[in-house]
Design an enzyme around this catalytic site. Structure first.
Site, short mmCIF file in Angstrom:
data_model
loop_
_atom_site.label_atom_id
_atom_site.label_comp_id
_atom_site.label_asym_id
_atom_site.label_seq_id
_atom_site.Cartn_x
_atom_site.Cartn_y
_atom_site.Cartn_z
N GLY A 1 5.65 -2.22 -3.24
CA GLY A 1 5.66 -2.16 -1.79
C GLY A 1 4.82 -3.22 -1.09
O GLY A 1 5.06 -3.53 0.08
N ASP A 2 3.81 -3.77 -1.76
CA ASP A 2 2.94 -4.79 -1.16
C ASP A 2 2.54 -5.79 -2.24
O ASP A 2 1.37 -6.12 -2.40
CB ASP A 2 1.71 -4.12 -0.54
CG ASP A 2 0.88 -5.06 0.32
OD1 ASP A 2 1.44 -6.09 0.78
OD2 ASP A 2 -0.31 -4.79 0.54
N PHE A 3 3.53 -6.28 -2.97
CA PHE A 3 3.26 -7.09 -4.14
C PHE A 3 3.14 -8.56 -3.77
O PHE A 3 4.10 -9.20 -3.32
CB PHE A 3 4.36 -6.91 -5.19
CG PHE A 3 4.02 -7.51 -6.53
CD1 PHE A 3 3.28 -6.80 -7.45
CD2 PHE A 3 4.42 -8.80 -6.84
CE1 PHE A 3 2.94 -7.35 -8.69
CE2 PHE A 3 4.10 -9.37 -8.07
CZ PHE A 3 3.35 -8.64 -8.99
#
Length: 313
Positions: free
Chosen positions: A209-211
């Site tokens: 999701g926030d890579f």
């Protein structure tokens, strides 16, 4: 310093670092200020309950979380993370538990209601950003292959379709605001791209999701491990869209930025066998949504850079 859990030991008070106070106040307003005011007492209680001895607070820590290097009751190194709970962070513990250390930092204990996680200690000063970009991208794509696993039956994670549906509604409302006047054509394109993508997505993977490079740290038991997930369930192209715009300021400063951005989309899609057009679509939507959000909270420089990236796609 004695353990925070020792009988008779004075409570340990740790104040939030300046960066955390600044971002939480700017992004969350009065609710953020209230959370910051309660944070030292909450952290002291967690240190006592989990019998932790604090070493130091990481000044550069998280944007919405306080990161404390600690020792456990046996003297082993660990990290206490106390974060603001919101719709993006409330399932971080569940994702880390599902991965169980495979590709991600290992979860040692959690109090989800308080946004508190006890994590294995990684090397906070050594992220993938310490590597040259080509090497960092190779390491990042290898790690994503381990993280992209099917979610468990009855999982608690929000779907990409539902989450981006909420974001799309907010983006459509922000479109009318004066700060978004120059971005309305991009907003319309991003909203149309998102609608088409969710209409025919068939994949269901657990996503970080926030890579991005900054959320991958060096470890001892594995060379690189992911941190700070904002997990969703859905298609891999959504997750890859954040990586597609990594090191954006550097990308924007080089000659031929537009062509370089498009080559990066192609390279990442081919490396992970993701459809190029779907990656382009999610990269466009996520950049525009984030860019307009930055404009809405006064972050004009970041917002305009993200919108410029979106225009290249």
């Amino acid at each position: 310093m004695g353990s925070a859990g020792d009988d008779g030991a004075a409570p340990v008070r740790l104040d939030p670092p300046e960066r955390l106070s600044r971002t939480v106040t700017a992004w969350e307003g009065e609710a953020g200020r209230a959370w910051l005011a309660a944070l030292p007492d909450l952290t002291a209680e967690l240190l006592r309950r989990w019998r932790l001895t604090p070493e130091r607070v990481l000044a550069a820590g998280g944007q919405i979380s306080m990161i404390v290097l600690v020792r456990d009751a046996e003297g082993g190194p660990a990290v206490l993370k106390v974060g603001l709970v919101n719709r993006e962070t409330d399932q971080e513990h569940a994702a880390l538990a599902h991965w169980d250390g495979h590709g991600a930092v290992r979860l040692l204990a959690a109090d989800p209601g308080q946004g508190a996680l006890l994590l294995e200690r990684l090397h906070a000063d050594e992220s993938l950003r310490s590597l040259a970009e080509p090497r960092a991208m190779l390491e990042a794509t290898d790690l994503l292959r381990r993280l992209w696993v099917p979610p468990a039956a009855g999982h608690p994670f929000t779907s990409v379709a539902d989450f981006t549906g909420e974001l799309a509604e907010l983006l459509a409302r922000r479109r009318a605001e004066p700060y978004a006047a120059d971005a309305r054509a991009l907003i319309d394109e991003a909203l149309a791209a998102r609608a088409g993508l969710v209409a025919d997505s068939a994949e269901s993977f657990l996503l970080h999701g926030d890579f991005h490079h900054g959320n991958v740290l060096a470890g001892d038991r594995m060379p690189w491990l992911a941190i700070d997930p904002k997990p969703k369930v859905g298609e891999r192209a959504y997750d890859l869209a954040w990586l597609a715009r990594d090191r954006l300021a550097t990308l924007a400063a080089q000659p031929g930025s537009r062509a370089a951005a498009r080559r990066r989309i192609t390279s990442l899609a081919d490396a992970l066998e993701v459809d190029r057009d779907r990656l382009r679509g999610w990269s466009l939507f996520r950049a525009v949504e984030a860019g307009v959000w930055y404009l809405s909270v006064g972050g004009r420089e970041d917002g305009e850079l993200l919108l410029e990236f979106a225009s290249w796609l």
